[in-house]
Design an enzyme around this catalytic site. Structure first.
Site, PDB file in Angstrom:
ATOM      1  N   SER A  79      71.090  61.087  41.588  1.00 56.56           N
ATOM      2  CA  SER A  79      72.202  61.406  40.691  1.00 56.56           C
ATOM      3  C   SER A  79      71.719  61.556  39.261  1.00 56.56           C
ATOM      4  O   SER A  79      70.764  60.893  38.840  1.00 56.56           O
ATOM      5  CB  SER A  79      73.212  60.257  40.763  1.00 56.56           C
ATOM      6  OG  SER A  79      74.149  60.355  39.711  1.00 56.56           O
ATOM      7  N   TYR A 129      75.687  50.664  40.916  1.00 57.64           N
ATOM      8  CA  TYR A 129      75.551  51.910  41.690  1.00 57.64           C
ATOM      9  C   TYR A 129      74.405  52.759  41.128  1.00 57.64           C
ATOM     10  O   TYR A 129      73.510  53.189  41.855  1.00 57.64           O
ATOM     11  CB  TYR A 129      76.863  52.711  41.657  1.00 57.64           C
ATOM     12  CG  TYR A 129      76.650  54.178  41.941  1.00 57.64           C
ATOM     13  CD1 TYR A 129      76.408  54.623  43.235  1.00 57.64           C
ATOM     14  CD2 TYR A 129      76.623  55.116  40.904  1.00 57.64           C
ATOM     15  CE1 TYR A 129      76.158  55.959  43.484  1.00 57.64           C
ATOM     16  CE2 TYR A 129      76.375  56.451  41.149  1.00 57.64           C
ATOM     17  CZ  TYR A 129      76.145  56.873  42.436  1.00 57.64           C
ATOM     18  OH  TYR A 129      75.883  58.197  42.674  1.00 57.64           O
ATOM     19  N   LYS A 188      70.379  53.963  42.584  1.00 57.11           N
ATOM     20  CA  LYS A 188      69.740  55.288  42.629  1.00 57.11           C
ATOM     21  C   LYS A 188      68.359  55.223  41.974  1.00 57.11           C
ATOM     22  O   LYS A 188      67.391  55.801  42.474  1.00 57.11           O
ATOM     23  CB  LYS A 188      70.615  56.340  41.940  1.00 57.11           C
ATOM     24  CG  LYS A 188      71.914  56.639  42.667  1.00 57.11           C
ATOM     25  CD  LYS A 188      71.680  57.249  44.043  1.00 57.11           C
ATOM     26  CE  LYS A 188      72.935  57.367  44.864  1.00 57.11           C
ATOM     27  NZ  LYS A 188      72.703  57.660  46.291  1.00 57.11           N
TER      28      LYS A 188
HETATM   29  N1  UFG Z   1      88.353  61.369  34.450  1.00 58.76           N
HETATM   30  C1  UFG Z   1      89.635  61.254  33.933  1.00 58.76           C
HETATM   31  N2  UFG Z   1      90.622  60.792  34.750  1.00 58.76           N
HETATM   32  C2  UFG Z   1      90.400  60.430  36.039  1.00 58.76           C
HETATM   33  C3  UFG Z   1      89.085  60.551  36.565  1.00 58.76           C
HETATM   34  C4  UFG Z   1      88.086  61.022  35.731  1.00 58.76           C
HETATM   35  O1  UFG Z   1      89.877  61.560  32.757  1.00 58.76           O
HETATM   36  O2  UFG Z   1      91.336  60.003  36.719  1.00 58.76           O
HETATM   37  C5  UFG Z   1      87.278  61.884  33.582  1.00 58.76           C
HETATM   38  C6  UFG Z   1      86.194  60.856  33.353  1.00 58.76           C
HETATM   39  O3  UFG Z   1      86.529  60.004  32.278  1.00 58.76           O
HETATM   40  C7  UFG Z   1      85.005  61.755  33.070  1.00 58.76           C
HETATM   41  C8  UFG Z   1      85.273  62.995  33.913  1.00 58.76           C
HETATM   42  O4  UFG Z   1      86.654  62.962  34.221  1.00 58.76           O
HETATM   43  O5  UFG Z   1      84.995  62.108  31.739  1.00 58.76           O
HETATM   44  C9  UFG Z   1      84.482  63.027  35.202  1.00 58.76           C
HETATM   45  O6  UFG Z   1      84.709  61.814  35.883  1.00 58.76           O
HETATM   46  P1  UFG Z   1      84.301  61.605  37.406  1.00 58.76           P
HETATM   47  O7  UFG Z   1      84.722  60.206  37.783  1.00 58.76           O
HETATM   48  O8  UFG Z   1      84.808  62.716  38.240  1.00 58.76           O
HETATM   49  O9  UFG Z   1      82.731  61.746  37.381  1.00 58.76           O
HETATM   50  P2  UFG Z   1      81.637  60.888  36.582  1.00 58.76           P
HETATM   51  O10 UFG Z   1      80.926  61.865  35.728  1.00 58.76           O
HETATM   52  O11 UFG Z   1      82.190  59.703  35.952  1.00 58.76           O
HETATM   53  O12 UFG Z   1      80.784  60.322  37.776  1.00 58.76           O
HETATM   54  C10 UFG Z   1      80.093  61.165  38.632  1.00 58.76           C
HETATM   55  C11 UFG Z   1      79.945  60.540  40.024  1.00 58.76           C
HETATM   56  C12 UFG Z   1      79.021  59.381  39.990  1.00 58.76           C
HETATM   57  C13 UFG Z   1      77.748  59.714  39.276  1.00 58.76           C
HETATM   58  C14 UFG Z   1      78.046  60.263  37.903  1.00 58.76           C
HETATM   59  C15 UFG Z   1      76.806  60.680  37.190  1.00 58.76           C
HETATM   60  O13 UFG Z   1      81.197  60.139  40.521  1.00 58.76           O
HETATM   61  O14 UFG Z   1      78.736  59.036  41.320  1.00 58.76           O
HETATM   62  O15 UFG Z   1      78.873  61.390  38.045  1.00 58.76           O
HETATM   63  O16 UFG Z   1      77.086  61.030  35.888  1.00 58.76           O
HETATM   64  F1  UFG Z   1      76.978  58.626  39.121  1.00 58.76           F
END
Ligand code: UFG
Length: 340
Positions: A125, A150, A154
């Site tokens: 990741s 998590y 990785k």
């Molecule tokens: N977000 C919201 N509301 C929500 C969910 C997400 O505003 O209900 C925002 C988050 O704050 C973030 C963006 O959408 O800014 C993306 O969030 P995600 O949870 O979809 O993805 P992340 O980038 O946080 O996480 C993903 C994977 C992880 C991995 C990570 C690496 O889920 O497994 O990318 O950066 F580790």
């Protein structure tokens, strides 16, 4: 041409099984079904016309894993997806994450050594980069202290693989995913999180479907153009195709080193609000959302420098954001219609 896909009934795993089968590989899935369902095999068969073998057991069980490899020592390669992946849950239950993600990895590598299976592709990741100092982030960027157990699994997994490679014939490719979203064009497989989704796109599609009341946008005071965080969203089918390329690279002895690392992203970053707008445009629906406070642990922005992957793998992510959100929406509608 037999490939073991661990976690092959999961989101990225199932899309990868489809791509492997369409390129003539025979697939065996091992999955404990802890976050997926055996019916995915029916869907895969519907798409490709070929039913992959599914063995249901936990790769954390050393004896069962060893026995599996003894019975299948003719496999050409392993693609290892099976792992827990919820960042927040890993903070609550770190030992569960370390045990599940690391013990299964060690069991697989040990069994590979014992049975002479050489080729190993690992689901890594972009979380290993943390908040990079320089964007876009390339594979040469330093690994930052992990933000969550998590993320740490990785990082440690990549180290375990590298150390194992030094003392064995095993070759490894770590694929560092950015943010996979979207679903297969048939809408037969897609992302189906159990319970309340953590990730942005399933939350958007479930809200539009009426399953969730409202999307919470976690913060609009980040130092980005519209104040919301930026990610490199990549279509899951583009991501799946890179695994087929990685497996072929190993089988055809094209690796430059025994352990290689590749970024899987598009090179383009989109903010949360841009994703919402793209969804609204492609679905024709207004999304009910509200700006709330920041989510702990979120980084400000990250997008890939995919030039090394593009050049070395001869692979490039092809699908744009509109296609990604449209396919996620098509899948959500198809799934809910089928299961209503
Ligand atoms: N977000 C919201 N509301 C929500 C969910 C997400 O505003 O209900 C925002 C988050 O704050 C973030 C963006 O959408 O800014 C993306 O969030 P995600 O949870 O979809 O993805 P992340 O980038 O946080 O996480 C993903 C994977 C992880 C991995 C990570 C690496 O889920 O497994 O990318 O950066 F580790």
């Amino acid at each position: 041409m037999k490939i073991l896909v661990t976690g092959g009934t999961g989101y990225i795993g199932s899309h990868t099984v489809v791509e492997l089968q369409s390129k003539g590989f025979e697939v065996i899935i091992v999955d404990n079904l802890s976050n997926s369902s055996a019916e995915i095999v029916d869907k895969i068969e519907k798409i490709t016309g070929i039913r992959p073998v599914l063995e249901v057991f936990d790769l954390g069980d050393r004896e069962k894993t060893a026995d599996f490899f003894k019975r299948n020592s003719d496999i050409m390669g392993v693609i290892h997806f099976a792992a827990f992946k919820a960042v927040g849950e890993s903070v609550e239950k770190p030992l569960m994450y370390y045990r599940n993600n690391l013990v299964s990895l060690m069991n697989i590598l040990e069994s590979m050594k014992e049975t002479g299976v050489r080729n190993f592709v690992f689901s890594s990741s972009c979380t290993v980069y943390g908040q990079p100092d320089k964007l876009p982030v390339s594979e040469k960027a330093p690994i930052k202290t992990a933000e969550s157990p998590y993320g740490n699994t990785k990082q440690i997994s990549e180290e375990i693989i590298q150390d194992t490679i030094k003392t064995s014939d095993i070759h490894g490719i770590a694929l560092r995913y950015f943010n996979p979203i979207g679903a297969h064009e048939t809408a037969l497989i897609g992302e189906l999180p159990l319970g309340v989704p953590n990730n942005l796109v399933p939350f958007i599609t479930q809200t539009a479907m009426g399953i969730r009341d409202q999307l919470k946008v976690f913060g609009d005071d980040y130092p980005t153009p519209d104040g919301t965080p930026i990610r490199d969203y990549i279509h899951v089918v583009d991501l799946a195709k890179a695994h087929v390329v990685a497996v072929n690279r190993m089988i055809q002895d094209k690796m430059k080193k025994a352990f290689e690392v590749f970024n899987l992203g598009t090179g383009k970053g989109y903010s949360v609000l841009e994703v919402i707008r793209a969804f609204e445009k492609s679905s024709g629906r207004k999304l009910n959302y509200k700006i709330v406070g920041r989510r702990e642990g979120d980084i400000i922005q990250v997008w890939a420098d995919p030039s090394f992957s593009n050049k070395e793998l001869g692979w490039k992510a092809e699908k744009g954001l509109d296609e990604m959100v449209a396919s996620a929406w098509k899948w959500e509608q198809a799934y809910r219609t089928e299961n209503s």
